[in-house]
Every structure is written in C-alpha cells, then in structure tokens.
Scaffold this active site. Structure first.
Site, PDB file in Angstrom:
ATOM      1  N   HIS A  98      73.463  52.252   2.786  1.00  0.00           N
ATOM      2  CA  HIS A  98      74.081  51.656   1.409  1.00  0.00           C
ATOM      3  C   HIS A  98      75.277  50.541   1.438  1.00  0.00           C
ATOM      4  CE1 HIS A  98      75.916  55.615   2.014  1.00  0.00           C
ATOM      5  NE2 HIS A  98      77.122  54.957   1.413  1.00  0.00           N
ATOM      6  N   HIS A 100      78.684  49.297   0.029  1.00  0.00           N
ATOM      7  CA  HIS A 100      79.681  49.123  -1.059  1.00  0.00           C
ATOM      8  C   HIS A 100      79.948  47.832  -1.666  1.00  0.00           C
ATOM      9  CE1 HIS A 100      80.715  53.522  -0.295  1.00  0.00           C
ATOM     10  NE2 HIS A 100      80.202  53.212   1.007  1.00  0.00           N
TER      11      HIS A 100
HETATM   12  P1  DGP Z   1      79.706  56.737   2.187  1.00  0.00           P
HETATM   13  O1  DGP Z   1      80.894  57.859   2.605  1.00  0.00           O
HETATM   14  O2  DGP Z   1      79.921  55.359   2.804  1.00  0.00           O
HETATM   15  O3  DGP Z   1      78.495  57.310   2.564  1.00  0.00           O
HETATM   16  O4  DGP Z   1      79.896  56.660   0.922  1.00  0.00           O
HETATM   17  C1  DGP Z   1      78.915  57.411  -0.207  1.00  0.00           C
HETATM   18  C2  DGP Z   1      79.365  57.039  -1.482  1.00  0.00           C
HETATM   19  O5  DGP Z   1      78.468  57.509  -2.294  1.00  0.00           O
HETATM   20  C3  DGP Z   1      80.636  57.447  -2.135  1.00  0.00           C
HETATM   21  O6  DGP Z   1      81.539  56.424  -2.318  1.00  0.00           O
HETATM   22  C4  DGP Z   1      80.522  58.242  -3.374  1.00  0.00           C
HETATM   23  C5  DGP Z   1      79.066  58.050  -3.747  1.00  0.00           C
HETATM   24  N1  DGP Z   1      78.239  59.100  -4.173  1.00  0.00           N
HETATM   25  C6  DGP Z   1      78.191  60.286  -3.907  1.00  0.00           C
HETATM   26  N2  DGP Z   1      77.297  61.060  -4.580  1.00  0.00           N
HETATM   27  C7  DGP Z   1      76.985  60.328  -5.385  1.00  0.00           C
HETATM   28  C8  DGP Z   1      76.015  60.471  -6.653  1.00  0.00           C
HETATM   29  O7  DGP Z   1      75.556  61.739  -6.883  1.00  0.00           O
HETATM   30  N3  DGP Z   1      76.152  59.526  -7.697  1.00  0.00           N
HETATM   31  C9  DGP Z   1      76.576  58.083  -7.280  1.00  0.00           C
HETATM   32  N4  DGP Z   1      76.468  57.198  -8.210  1.00  0.00           N
HETATM   33  N5  DGP Z   1      77.516  57.926  -6.343  1.00  0.00           N
HETATM   34  C10 DGP Z   1      77.420  58.960  -5.375  1.00  0.00           C
END
Ligand code: DGP
Length: 151
Positions: A98, A100
C-alpha cells in the site's frame, strides 16, 4: 491468508473509499498520520513491491499521484508524502502492498512529522491511535473523490 485489506476490498470490512478500478482501490486510513491520509492498495494481494507486476506497480504510483492532486484540491492541503513501508523490517504492519498518501498542511510540521516518525520507526511500543469518526472519513473521501474526477 487474507489480509485486512483483502477483507476491505471484498466488502467484508467497511472502509471510506475514494477510488476503485480493476487494478487498485483507495480508501481513507483508519489511523491517519494527518487529516485526509489515503491508502492506495492493489487488488493483487502481495506483501512487498518486488512481488508486484511492473504494470500494476506503475498504475499504483499513477493513482497515488492523482490522489495527491485531489487532496490538494478537495481538502486544501499544500503537498503530500508518498510512503511505503515495504516489508516488516521497515515497519510494515499490514502485509499487503500500500502507498500512503499523507497530506501536508501549512504549519503542521510538529504534529505530522511526529506521527510520521512513529510510523516508520520499528519500535515495540504500539503506535498512538487516533480514531476518526466514520462520518468524517466518508466526508473526506467524498471531497477527494469529487476532486479526482478533474485530475
Ligand atoms: P503500514 O504500517 O505501513 O503497514 O500501514 C498500515 C496502515 O493501515 C496504518 O496506517 C493503519 C491502516 N489500517 C490498519 N487497519 C485498517 C483498517 O481496518 N481500515 C483502514 N481503513 N485502515 C487500516
């Protein structure tokens, strides 16, 4: 094993979507580094960038570029960080690629960079949670989605 993002893509879990196409989806981060933080996620469920076919990788970055422009128009941000934690040792918490797209606003340095540092630092301490009401995430997603049509 299904990732949390697979479950969002399949509709099993809720999210505030900004954009969806045949290769990727974009939705609001539930624990944003800054207000309006979007995740751009390939439908193909792989953990790291090097497992992604080049054409999907290019499409992901092009989508992130458009989302950044749409955040500036729709939310009034001034610029953005495009960030990937590409693997567990790089603080990746969800093993599904992903990008950001983290908006920056004038005068937000202390607030945003503190959270950003936490996000990319591999610590055993939990990240601080910032729970944003779904209604607010939906409104931000709608503003970005409208602006995206012009990009
Ligand atoms: P990373 O640590 O780079 O893998 O970022 C994962 C991101 O995903 C973190 O910023 C929070 C987001 N995230 C985790 N769970 C969920 C979820 O259930 N829904 C959404 N919209 N975002 C989530």
């Amino acid at each position: 094993m299904l990732t949390i993002f697979d479950r969002i893509i399949s509709g099993d879990l809720p999210a505030s979507f900004v954009h969806q196409d045949s290769h990727c989806v974009s939705f609001m981060d539930i624990n944003p580094i800054s207000s309006g933080h979007v995740l751009v996620v390939p439908r193909l469920s792989v953990a790291t960038l090097d497992a992604l076919p080049p054409e999907i990788c290019a499409h992901l970055w092009r989508t992130a570029q458009r989302i950044g422009a749409a955040q500036r128009i729709g939310l009034g941000s001034a610029a953005q960080h495009l960030l990937i934690n590409d693997g567990k040792a790089a603080s990746q918490s969800v093993p599904h690629v992903h990008i950001h797209v983290v908006p920056r606003y004038r005068g937000d340095t202390l607030r945003t960079l503190g959270r950003m540092l936490w996000h990319v630092t591999t610590l055993t301490l939990p990240r601080p949670e910032r729970i944003i009401p779904r209604q607010r995430l939906d409104a931000q997603a709608a503003a970005i989605a409208t602006a995206l049509q012009g990009t």
